[in-house]
Design a protein around this motif. Sequence first.
Motif, PDB file in Angstrom:
ATOM      1  N   ARG A   1      35.454  28.561  30.601  1.00 43.80           N
ATOM      2  CA  ARG A   1      35.749  29.530  31.656  1.00 43.80           C
ATOM      3  C   ARG A   1      37.165  29.371  32.168  1.00 43.80           C
ATOM      4  O   ARG A   1      37.842  30.346  32.467  1.00 43.80           O
ATOM      5  CB  ARG A   1      34.760  29.381  32.813  1.00 43.80           C
ATOM      6  N   ARG A   2      37.594  28.133  32.297  1.00 39.54           N
ATOM      7  CA  ARG A   2      38.950  27.872  32.795  1.00 39.54           C
ATOM      8  C   ARG A   2      39.972  28.512  31.858  1.00 39.54           C
ATOM      9  O   ARG A   2      40.921  29.144  32.313  1.00 39.54           O
ATOM     10  CB  ARG A   2      39.194  26.375  32.903  1.00 39.54           C
ATOM     11  N   LEU A   3      39.785  28.365  30.557  1.00 37.60           N
ATOM     12  CA  LEU A   3      40.719  28.958  29.599  1.00 37.60           C
ATOM     13  C   LEU A   3      40.678  30.480  29.640  1.00 37.60           C
ATOM     14  O   LEU A   3      41.711  31.147  29.506  1.00 37.60           O
ATOM     15  CB  LEU A   3      40.422  28.466  28.187  1.00 37.60           C
ATOM     16  N   GLY A   4      39.495  31.041  29.812  1.00 39.23           N
ATOM     17  CA  GLY A   4      39.379  32.498  29.925  1.00 39.23           C
ATOM     18  C   GLY A   4      40.121  33.029  31.141  1.00 39.23           C
ATOM     19  O   GLY A   4      40.831  34.036  31.058  1.00 39.23           O
ATOM     20  N   ALA A   5      39.982  32.350  32.260  1.00 40.81           N
ATOM     21  CA  ALA A   5      40.673  32.766  33.479  1.00 40.81           C
ATOM     22  C   ALA A   5      42.185  32.614  33.319  1.00 40.81           C
ATOM     23  O   ALA A   5      42.952  33.494  33.725  1.00 40.81           O
ATOM     24  CB  ALA A   5      40.182  31.950  34.672  1.00 40.81           C
ATOM     25  N   ILE A   6      42.623  31.518  32.717  1.00 43.23           N
ATOM     26  CA  ILE A   6      44.055  31.300  32.485  1.00 43.23           C
ATOM     27  C   ILE A   6      44.608  32.394  31.575  1.00 43.23           C
ATOM     28  O   ILE A   6      45.678  32.963  31.837  1.00 43.23           O
ATOM     29  CB  ILE A   6      44.309  29.912  31.868  1.00 43.23           C
TER      30      ILE A   6
ATOM     31  N   LYS B   1      39.718  34.744  37.367  1.00 49.96           N
ATOM     32  CA  LYS B   1      38.561  33.958  37.799  1.00 49.96           C
ATOM     33  C   LYS B   1      37.388  34.869  38.170  1.00 49.96           C
ATOM     34  O   LYS B   1      36.229  34.526  37.937  1.00 49.96           O
ATOM     35  CB  LYS B   1      38.947  33.041  38.948  1.00 49.96           C
ATOM     36  N   PHE B   2      37.671  36.027  38.765  1.00 51.84           N
ATOM     37  CA  PHE B   2      36.605  36.994  39.020  1.00 51.84           C
ATOM     38  C   PHE B   2      35.948  37.422  37.719  1.00 51.84           C
ATOM     39  O   PHE B   2      34.727  37.534  37.645  1.00 51.84           O
ATOM     40  CB  PHE B   2      37.149  38.239  39.731  1.00 51.84           C
ATOM     41  N   ALA B   3      36.765  37.668  36.702  1.00 52.57           N
ATOM     42  CA  ALA B   3      36.239  38.140  35.418  1.00 52.57           C
ATOM     43  C   ALA B   3      35.319  37.114  34.755  1.00 52.57           C
ATOM     44  O   ALA B   3      34.337  37.496  34.120  1.00 52.57           O
ATOM     45  CB  ALA B   3      37.395  38.497  34.483  1.00 52.57           C
ATOM     46  N   VAL B   4      35.623  35.826  34.908  1.00 52.83           N
ATOM     47  CA  VAL B   4      34.782  34.798  34.291  1.00 52.83           C
ATOM     48  C   VAL B   4      33.791  34.195  35.290  1.00 52.83           C
ATOM     49  O   VAL B   4      33.132  33.211  34.992  1.00 52.83           O
ATOM     50  CB  VAL B   4      35.629  33.685  33.624  1.00 52.83           C
ATOM     51  N   ARG B   5      33.707  34.803  36.473  1.00 53.95           N
ATOM     52  CA  ARG B   5      32.725  34.444  37.514  1.00 53.95           C
ATOM     53  C   ARG B   5      32.875  33.002  37.988  1.00 53.95           C
ATOM     54  O   ARG B   5      31.909  32.237  38.012  1.00 53.95           O
ATOM     55  CB  ARG B   5      31.311  34.724  37.040  1.00 53.95           C
TER      56      ARG B   5
END
Length: 134
Positions: A2-7, A64-68
């Motif tokens: 999730r961290r990588l997705g938000a980044i 971060k919203f996108a990956v909840r």
Amino acid sequence: MRRLGAIFLDGLLALTAAYIALRSAGHAGLPALQVFYAVAGAGFGLSFLNHVLLTRIAGASLGKFAVRTRVIRETDATRPRLPRLFRRWLGGYFFLVIWIIAACFDLEDDPEDFCGLRLVSYRDLRAVTGAPLR
């Protein structure tokens, strides 16, 4: 992950703003130094708005919203204040590469944040607080 997705999403957003500024400044026929200022201002400016101001207001950046996920203070799980978010944003540019490498090689499950902030799943945070978050 999730961290990588938000980044990735937050970075893509800032790069898109910088690209739009580059195209606009190029069509305006500005000198190279002014084009550089426009591109840097758009990219860093949108990044600042997204990571600092939006996170203070809503608890998360657009990525971060996108990956909840949400950003909370480690000590009391509340929404962080502006000075801490600003330090995190500024330090993120220095430590971004280290975080990506640590996540890719699974060196640590959840890297500690150097500003006393944590990235948590919205579902986990809601389960702890027992109410919808604002």
